[in-house]
Design a protein around this motif. Structure first.
Motif, mmCIF file in Angstrom:
data_model
loop_
_atom_site.group_PDB
_atom_site.id
_atom_site.type_symbol
_atom_site.label_atom_id
_atom_site.label_comp_id
_atom_site.label_asym_id
_atom_site.label_seq_id
_atom_site.Cartn_x
_atom_site.Cartn_y
_atom_site.Cartn_z
ATOM 1 N N PHE A 1 -11.666 -4.553 -16.255
ATOM 2 C CA PHE A 1 -10.615 -4.003 -17.122
ATOM 3 C C PHE A 1 -9.242 -4.475 -16.640
ATOM 4 O O PHE A 1 -8.352 -4.735 -17.444
ATOM 5 C CB PHE A 1 -10.632 -2.469 -17.105
ATOM 6 C CG PHE A 1 -11.651 -1.858 -18.008
ATOM 7 C CD1 PHE A 1 -11.456 -1.814 -19.385
ATOM 8 C CD2 PHE A 1 -12.811 -1.314 -17.498
ATOM 9 C CE1 PHE A 1 -12.397 -1.243 -20.227
ATOM 10 C CE2 PHE A 1 -13.756 -0.738 -18.330
ATOM 11 C CZ PHE A 1 -13.555 -0.698 -19.691
ATOM 12 N N SER A 2 -9.081 -4.530 -15.325
ATOM 13 C CA SER A 2 -7.772 -4.947 -14.814
ATOM 14 C C SER A 2 -7.582 -6.448 -15.024
ATOM 15 O O SER A 2 -6.476 -6.912 -15.289
ATOM 16 C CB SER A 2 -7.630 -4.591 -13.342
ATOM 17 O OG SER A 2 -8.389 -5.485 -12.564
ATOM 18 N N GLN B 1 -6.360 -7.185 -18.414
ATOM 19 C CA GLN B 1 -4.937 -6.823 -18.522
ATOM 20 C C GLN B 1 -4.067 -7.919 -17.890
ATOM 21 O O GLN B 1 -3.025 -8.291 -18.425
ATOM 22 C CB GLN B 1 -4.637 -5.505 -17.784
ATOM 23 C CG GLN B 1 -5.299 -4.281 -18.376
ATOM 24 C CD GLN B 1 -4.743 -3.892 -19.726
ATOM 25 O OE1 GLN B 1 -3.641 -4.289 -20.078
ATOM 26 N NE2 GLN B 1 -5.512 -3.142 -20.498
ATOM 27 N N GLY C 1 -14.036 2.131 -15.337
ATOM 28 C CA GLY C 1 -13.639 1.887 -13.951
ATOM 29 C C GLY C 1 -13.944 0.479 -13.465
ATOM 30 O O GLY C 1 -13.506 0.093 -12.384
#
Ligand SMILES: Cc1ncc(C[n+]2csc(CCOP(=O)(O)OP(=O)(O)O)c2C)c(N)n1
Ligand code: SF4
Ligand SMILES: [Mg+2]
Lengths: 174, 291
Positions: free
Chosen positions: B27-28, B31, B23
């Protein structure tokens, strides 16, 4: 609406199908990521459920891809991934360390609700009758997906009663 | 340069599995970086990705670019060294708010004034994540942490205003509430010829405050494009940047319409000019010996 510049009013059936495939693919990748995150943190039950969701999204994506191929062959797509964001995929922060299966299912349920809301919001803007029919179908499918998750939720034994905070170290000055 | 074949986001993803908390906003960000690099299309071996120390500083390892997870606060000087040694590389630097604005804060002014052509991405989570939740330079006043038991007494720094005041040619902000927008902003920052800065509000789900999680960020986010902001207007950018902490403006605050020459470019020119008179390597010490 969680999308970037989709011209809903002039959406063709091919573009609508391609977008629907991208939506499924985005959710598939996010669920796979969540499953990997759960593996990394030794939470196999939640990982298993996220993998199950990823498989479902893959199945829906394939069904849509077959339809697209039947109708439009290999005509190059004119829509891109940049047009959509987080439509059926759970939010990035919906994963948590040591999630229980119930928490994992609730995160998935919330994203199915979100996807349903997306199709509901888009419908009044659509002009093409075939696209409208497709979106109605996809909207109704989201309800079926929600039911699927609810069935899994109902099978669960009660949670342990532990909260996220039980797994987080008390911060210490370093 | 060999940007002839097409790259996809997955080509920039390494086999290393992130050990961030599930979460985590980072992580975003990774990406977004994969997508931006795919849009740029430079092969991974032409990219150097430098970071400091912190949860966010693990990011180069999750890409297929050459990565250097350096020391706390020193991503920028090391990135500068790499760019000067090999100006053909696409150089990215990244890290956390603590890494960038606390221990490493002194480096920013100098990279900006030299206008080194690198892109600096800060994952601003208003906390020291790696060391388990201490006050960071961007933590809000009143914030309770293990190093501010009764609430912080300090005003936070404003990274956007910092960068604009130092004279950075490209200053932007992004967040995981809009991955598509984030990737586009990172791409634009990389394409900008000169020092570029992207502040990314990247929630720490473990030690971060509730208001700074994705739901909270969505509630305070406003697109600069929708506001009709002109990114060529530096003073308007500074005006908007003052709302850091209360509102989350997403997009490009400032893009210098007439980018200044870069230090790495000027060094190259100087090298070309002087190289005909340069001493061979084995006689380089002669420069320091009084005749
Ligand atoms: C010279 C030095 N001082 C202190 C530390 C301890 N330390 C490691 S990471 C960190 C701060 C991390 O916060 P931030 O840069 O915001 O990154 P985050 O973990 O939040 O992504 C500190 C103080 C260190 N590694 N080296
Ligand atoms: S401690 Fe915070 S910043 Fe670090 S990995 Fe976990 S959520 Fe991310
Ligand atoms: Mg931090």
């Amino acid at each position: 609406m969680p999308s970037k510049g989709i011209d809903f009013a002039n959406l063709s059936l091919m573009d609508a199908l391609d977008l629907a495939i991208l939506v499924e693919d985005e959710a598939l990748v996010r669920y796979e990521d969540f499953a990997a995150q759960m593996d990394q943190h030794r939470t196999p039950d939640a990982a298993k459920f996220f993998r199950y969701m990823a498989e479902n999204e893959a199945k829906h994506g394939e069904q849509l891809a077959v339809r697209r191929a039947e109708l439009f062959g290999s005509a190059p797509p004119t829509v891109s991934r940049a047009l959509i964001f987080d439509i059926e995929a759970p939010d990035f922060d919906a994963a948590r360390a040591f999630m229980s299966p119930r928490q994992a299912m609730q995160a998935a349920l919330a994203s199915e609700v979100k996807a349903h809301a997306f199709f509901v919001a888009a419908l009044p803007v659509l002009k093409n009758a075939e696209v409208k029919a497709l979106f109605e179908e996809l909207r109704d499918e989201e309800i079926l997906h929600q039911d699927l998750v609810k069935v899994e939720l109902a099978k669960l034994p009660p949670d342990s009663g532990l909260s996220d905070d039980d797994f987080v170290d008390e911060p210490a000055a370093q | 340069m060999s940007a002839t074949c097409e790259f996809q986001a997955k080509d920039y993803k390494s086999d290393l599995k992130p050990i961030w908390c599930p979460g985590c906003g980072d992580f975003s960000v990774v990406q977004g970086i994969y997508r931006a690099l795919a849009a740029i299309g430079r092969p991974p071996h032409e990219i150097a990705f430098v970071s400091g120390i912190g949860c966010s500083s693990r990011i180069p390892g999750y890409t297929t670019a050459y990565g250097f997870n350096t020391i706390h606060g020193r991503a920028l000087p090391i990135a500068q060294g790499i760019k000067l040694a090999n100006p053909d590389l696409l150089v990215l630097a990244a890290g956390g708010d603590g890494d960038g604005f606390s221990i490493g804060g002194g480096h920013i002014a100098h990279l900006v004034r030299r206008n080194i052509d690198i892109t600096y991405i800060v994952m601003d989570n208003q906390i020291y994540g790696l060391t388990k939740g201490q006050l960071s330079p961007t933590s809000q006043k009143g914030r309770v942490t293990c190093t501010s038991r009764f609430g912080s007494l300090e005003q936070p720094v404003n990274p956007l205003l910092y960068m604009l005041a130092y004279g950075a040619g490209f200053v932007a902000q992004a967040s995981p509430t809009d991955l598509v927008g984030m990737a586009a902003i990172i791409e634009e920052a990389i394409r900008f010829p000169g020092f570029s800065f992207v502040n990314i509000q990247s929630p720490c789900v473990t030690y971060g405050e509730e208001a700074q999680q994705i739901k909270g960020l969505k509630a305070i986010s406003e697109s600069l494009v929708a506001l009709g902001h002109n990114p060529a207007d530096r003073l308007a950018a500074m005006d908007l940047a003052q709302h850091y902490g209360e509102k989350m403006h997403l997009g490009v605050f400032y893009r210098n319409p007439e980018p200044a020459p870069t230090y790495d470019g000027l060094v190259r020119e100087r090298q070309a000019l002087l190289s005909k008179d340069a001493l061979p390597k084995e006689r380089i010490l002669d420069l320091f010996i009084k005749k």
